[in-house]
Structures are given as C-alpha cells and as structure tokens.
Design a protein around this motif. Structure first.
Motif, PDB file in Angstrom:
ATOM      1  N   ASP A 189     -29.768 -73.235  23.195  1.00 31.55           N
ATOM      2  CA  ASP A 189     -29.320 -74.400  22.424  1.00 31.55           C
ATOM      3  C   ASP A 189     -28.472 -73.947  21.227  1.00 31.55           C
ATOM      4  N   LYS A 190     -27.489 -74.754  20.908  1.00 27.65           N
ATOM      5  CA  LYS A 190     -26.571 -74.342  19.834  1.00 27.65           C
ATOM      6  C   LYS A 190     -26.946 -74.963  18.479  1.00 27.65           C
ATOM      7  N   VAL A 191     -26.843 -74.128  17.466  1.00 32.61           N
ATOM      8  CA  VAL A 191     -27.148 -74.551  16.095  1.00 32.61           C
ATOM      9  C   VAL A 191     -25.900 -74.317  15.251  1.00 32.61           C
ATOM     10  N   LEU A 192     -25.381 -75.397  14.689  1.00 31.47           N
ATOM     11  CA  LEU A 192     -24.138 -75.264  13.905  1.00 31.47           C
ATOM     12  C   LEU A 192     -24.451 -75.192  12.410  1.00 31.47           C
ATOM     13  N   PHE A 193     -23.818 -74.261  11.731  1.00 26.44           N
ATOM     14  CA  PHE A 193     -23.871 -74.233  10.266  1.00 26.44           C
ATOM     15  C   PHE A 193     -22.547 -73.719   9.731  1.00 26.44           C
ATOM     16  N   MET A 194     -22.297 -74.061   8.470  1.00 26.49           N
ATOM     17  CA  MET A 194     -21.025 -73.634   7.871  1.00 26.49           C
ATOM     18  C   MET A 194     -21.162 -72.206   7.383  1.00 26.49           C
ATOM     19  N   SER A 195     -20.043 -71.519   7.363  1.00 24.75           N
ATOM     20  CA  SER A 195     -20.045 -70.143   6.911  1.00 24.75           C
ATOM     21  C   SER A 195     -18.956 -70.000   5.847  1.00 24.75           C
ATOM     22  N   PRO A 196     -19.175 -69.417   4.680  1.00 18.04           N
ATOM     23  CA  PRO A 196     -20.348 -68.641   4.289  1.00 18.04           C
ATOM     24  C   PRO A 196     -21.626 -69.494   4.156  1.00 18.04           C
ATOM     25  N   LYS A 249     -19.391 -79.948  22.236  1.00 21.12           N
ATOM     26  CA  LYS A 249     -19.637 -78.515  22.439  1.00 21.12           C
ATOM     27  C   LYS A 249     -21.117 -78.178  22.593  1.00 21.12           C
ATOM     28  N   GLY A 250     -21.894 -79.176  22.937  1.00 16.95           N
ATOM     29  CA  GLY A 250     -23.311 -78.927  23.241  1.00 16.95           C
ATOM     30  C   GLY A 250     -24.153 -78.530  22.041  1.00 16.95           C
ATOM     31  N   ILE A 251     -23.766 -79.011  20.859  1.00 17.68           N
ATOM     32  CA  ILE A 251     -24.543 -78.696  19.655  1.00 17.68           C
ATOM     33  C   ILE A 251     -25.800 -79.568  19.626  1.00 17.68           C
ATOM     34  N   LYS A 252     -26.937 -78.950  19.335  1.00 16.34           N
ATOM     35  CA  LYS A 252     -28.168 -79.741  19.249  1.00 16.34           C
ATOM     36  C   LYS A 252     -28.603 -79.969  17.793  1.00 16.34           C
ATOM     37  N   LYS A 299     -23.601 -90.521  16.355  1.00 11.48           N
ATOM     38  CA  LYS A 299     -22.790 -90.707  17.569  1.00 11.48           C
ATOM     39  C   LYS A 299     -23.085 -89.599  18.582  1.00 11.48           C
ATOM     40  N   PHE A 300     -23.204 -88.360  18.087  1.00  9.48           N
ATOM     41  CA  PHE A 300     -23.391 -87.229  19.006  1.00  9.48           C
ATOM     42  C   PHE A 300     -24.851 -86.805  19.151  1.00  9.48           C
ATOM     43  N   ASN A 301     -25.752 -87.618  18.571  1.00  9.62           N
ATOM     44  CA  ASN A 301     -27.183 -87.353  18.694  1.00  9.62           C
ATOM     45  C   ASN A 301     -27.586 -85.980  18.168  1.00  9.62           C
ATOM     46  N   TRP A 302     -26.989 -85.579  17.056  1.00  3.32           N
ATOM     47  CA  TRP A 302     -27.369 -84.308  16.452  1.00  3.32           C
ATOM     48  C   TRP A 302     -28.639 -84.496  15.614  1.00  3.32           C
ATOM     49  N   TYR A 303     -29.467 -83.498  15.605  1.00  2.30           N
ATOM     50  CA  TYR A 303     -30.606 -83.459  14.683  1.00  2.30           C
ATOM     51  C   TYR A 303     -30.237 -82.528  13.541  1.00  2.30           C
ATOM     52  N   VAL A 304     -30.685 -82.861  12.347  1.00  2.58           N
ATOM     53  CA  VAL A 304     -30.230 -82.090  11.184  1.00  2.58           C
ATOM     54  C   VAL A 304     -31.422 -81.497  10.435  1.00  2.58           C
ATOM     55  N   ILE A 305     -31.337 -80.200  10.203  1.00  2.00           N
ATOM     56  CA  ILE A 305     -32.294 -79.565   9.292  1.00  2.00           C
ATOM     57  C   ILE A 305     -31.555 -79.439   7.971  1.00  2.00           C
TER      58      ILE A 305
END
Ligand SMILES: Cc1ncc(COP(=O)(O)O)c(C=O)c1O
Length: 397
Positions: A125-132, A172-175, A204-210
């Motif tokens: 599963d993909k986890v998106l975060f900003m970098s830095p 892009k399959g982000i969860k 809209k994309f059903n993302w869950y957010v931590i």
C-alpha cells in the motif's frame, strides 16, 4: 543518558530482516553524536525544547511514583487522561472525541504514527508524504510493508504540495496521506482554505489521513486548525498529538491518537500486544500538564516566538533566505547560493565555528539546498550563532 549503539555497517551472522538491513541511519544522529563530543558547541541541531518540564508536571510525576503508580494501566490509558484530552480538544477547537472509544494514549506521537500506519497498511500500500519531511516517515512506512511516495516541495510553494497538484495522485493507488503541520523541518502550516480544498480531494479519492499535529500548540501568529475540524475529515483522520514539544516533555514519552472508534480499535489491537500501555507515571504527569501547566506552556511559546522573530530576520539579513515559519521551532533557510551541499555546509560550519545545524538532506532528497536550525535554544546562543555564521559566510566555506 545512555550511550548510542554504534551503527557499524559490518557484516555479522545475525540474519536481520531485509527491511531492517536496508534502513538508513538517521542523518540527524550523526550530528547529535558529534555535538555531544564537542565542548562549547552551540547546537541548533536538536528537535527538542531547551526548557525542562514545568514544575507541576515534575511534581505530579514524583508524587505518582511515591503513591505507588508503578504498575501497568489499562491498555487504552487512564480514562482520566483521555477525558482531559477530550476536554482540551473540545475547548480549544470544538472538536469532540469520545474518551471511551475514540482516544488511545500512546508512547509519544512516535508510537501513534507506528500504530496508525500498521493499522491500515497492507504490504504494497502506498503512503504519500511531502518531502522534506520528519525523518521517521519513510522508515516507519517501510517497516510496515508500505511503499513511501515522497513528493518534493519547495520554499516557493511554502513547502506544501500546490493545491492544483493533489488530484494527480488520485489515480496512483495512494491509501494514506501522512500530513504534518506545523511541519518539521520547515515550520510550515497550511491555512484553512488550503485544508478545505485538500479535504475535498481526500474525500473524492477516499484517502485516509494520519495528521501529525505534534506542534499544534506551537503555532504563533494564528490559531492552529486541526484537519479533523474540516468538513468530512473527522471520519477519515487520525489526529496525533502529544506532550513532548509544547510542554517540554520529550523524555516522558507520552502522546495520544484520536480518530473514528473503528480505527482506534485497530490501533488498540496492536498496542495491547506490542506495548501494553504508555508509561504510568507519564500519564499522571500528562494530566497535570493539561490541568496545571497551561501558563508554563504559554510562556515557553512566547519565548520561542521571540527567538523565531530574531533568528529569521538575522538569517535573511545575512542573505540566507527564509520565510517566517508559522509554527514548531525550526527555520529552514536556503543555503543553495553558497554553492555547497547542505552536508558540506553543516560539516564545515561545525568544524570552523562550532555550531551544529542539520543538513536539509537528512529530511529527504528535496531538503538538499537547505539547512535546519532549531531555535529551541537560548536567545543568547542564537545571537552567538548568528555572529559565528556571519564570520563563516564572510570567510567563505
Ligand atoms: C513531526 C514530528 N512527529 C513526531 C515526533 C516524535 O514525537 P514524540 O516525542 O511525541 O514521539 C517528532 C519529534 O521530533 C516530530 O518532529
């Protein structure tokens, strides 16, 4: 303080898990170790308050031990602490969490992050975060089998993904999206409009957010806005909060996770086996923090704010461009114009002027070209650091 375990890369017969073998040592750690070995070094490296915990907190901790609070608590943590957190969130943000089912006491935000990820992520599963980003996001994602999607951001967009770019991640399959604001290492914090627009896309994309909001109480010129207060987000957000930063309680290891009961139950299932409970005396101390240490918290915040204003102006005057960060206790100036990499800059500054900063590259590739300076250190040390920086820049690196 304990000696750090040497991170030698030597081969041994122990068949460490591949994911562990592949973990990179933290880029911040190198600087901690060097600073510890150098007398009179000014450290702008560490991400923790220079203050000791408020008196009421220490008193409560000592009394807890003397009164026999030396046992486990229930897995979820003391109900009294959960109620105090619920009251705080209600009073501060009109945010309602049921202390019985929607709050879990954790061992710092660090454990909340681990539980939040592990409760949702299946391998791949993909986890998106900003970098830095905060140094733990990538390794914690990898350790639970997730695939980190690091999105580079720059000072020009306030270290936030531009709103018009968010939708491109929808297919892009982000969860999970891991947000952190005010942010470490940049101090950035999105405004309400940004959060509302992001919220629409997340739904809209059903993302869950931590949402790692550990620096919420260290927001300086306006009020922090928890993501869970934005319409439609409470149902899909895990709010992580803690005592380490605003109450100067890093060593107590205490934090909390708030979210939908079903999600908190998921965290709880792991926590009951992996941790049992957060430290008992720290739970008692955290109640004292919320009930009695509000003024101490405000005073420390005022002090950070003064330091921030001084330091940001001084850096800009020296030609190291940086915007006034909205919160936390970091500034992230650009050092690109010096022509050196962030690591070269940090090493040389330490070497020549005995001041420790963290190279931006420690926070991901996109941190290259910047350095992180923490202003959780006295104003007089910040002034000295600026004098040394001026000399360093004049002499050439
Ligand atoms: C963004 C962020 N999240 C989490 C943590 C860890 O906090 P805690 O001490 O509550 O585990 C830190 C510590 O530096 C941090 O900067």
């Amino acid at each position: 303080m304990g000696e750090p375990i040497p991170l030698a890369q030597s081969r041994t017969a122990v068949p460490l898990a591949t994911v562990v073998q592949n973990l990179q040592p933290s880029g911040i750690r190198e600087f901690f170790d060097i600073v510890a070995s150098r007398p009179n070094c000014i450290s702008l490296g560490v991400g923790e308050p220079d203050f000791v915990s408020p008196d009421a907190v220490i008193q409560a901790g000592v009394e807890a031990l003397r009164s026999g609070y030396t046992h486990y608590t229930g897995n979820q943590g003391f109900l009294k602490l959960r109620k105090a957190i619920s009251t705080y969130l209600q009073n501060e943000y009109s945010l309602a969490y049921d202390p019985e089912t929607e709050i879990l006491i954790t061992v710092g935000v660090s454990q909340g992050l681990d539980l939040g990820l592990r409760s949702l992520i299946n391998p791949g599963d993909k986890v998106l975060f900003m970098s830095p980003s905060y140094v733990s996001y990538r390794p914690m994602t990898e350790l639970c089998g997730g695939v980190p999607v690091e999105v580079p951001v720059t000072a020009e967009s306030d270290f936030l993904i531009p709103l018009e770019d968010w939708s491109s991640f929808g297919r892009k399959g982000i969860k999970v999206i891991l947000l952190n604001y005010p942010g470490n290492p940049t101090g950035t914090s999105p405004d309400k409009q940004y959060l509302e627009e992001f919220a629409k896309i997340a739904q809209k994309f059903n993302w869950y957010v931590i949402s790692d909001e550990i620096y919420a109480d260290l927001t300086y010129d306006r009020k922090h806005i928890p993501l869970a207060t934005i319409q439609g987000m409470k149902e899909r957000t895990l709010l992580l909060g803690g005592f380490s930063k605003a109450y100067a309680m890093t060593g107590w290891r205490i934090g909390y996770a708030c979210g939908p009961a079903e999600w908190i139950r998921g965290l709880y299932k792991i926590h009951q086996y992996a941790m049992l409970c957060a430290p008992t005396l720290s739970q008692v101390a955290a109640i004292a923090a919320l009930e009695e240490a509000g003024e101490d918290k405000d005073k420390m915040k005022e002090e950070y704010c003064k330091r921030r204003n001084f330091f940001v102006k001084a850096l800009n005057d020296l030609g190291l461009e940086c915007k006034l960060p909205a919160g936390a206790f970091y500034v992230f100036p650009k050092i690109e114009a010096t022509g050196f990499s962030s690591m070269e800059f940090a090493r040389s500054f330490l070497d020549k002027e005995n001041v420790a900063v963290v190279p931006g590259s420690a926070f991901g590739k996109a941190g290259e070209g910047y350095i992180r300076c923490s202003y959780a250190t006295s104003l007089s040390d910040l002034e000295k650091a600026i004098t040394r920086l001026e000399r360093f820049l004049q002499k050439g690196i």
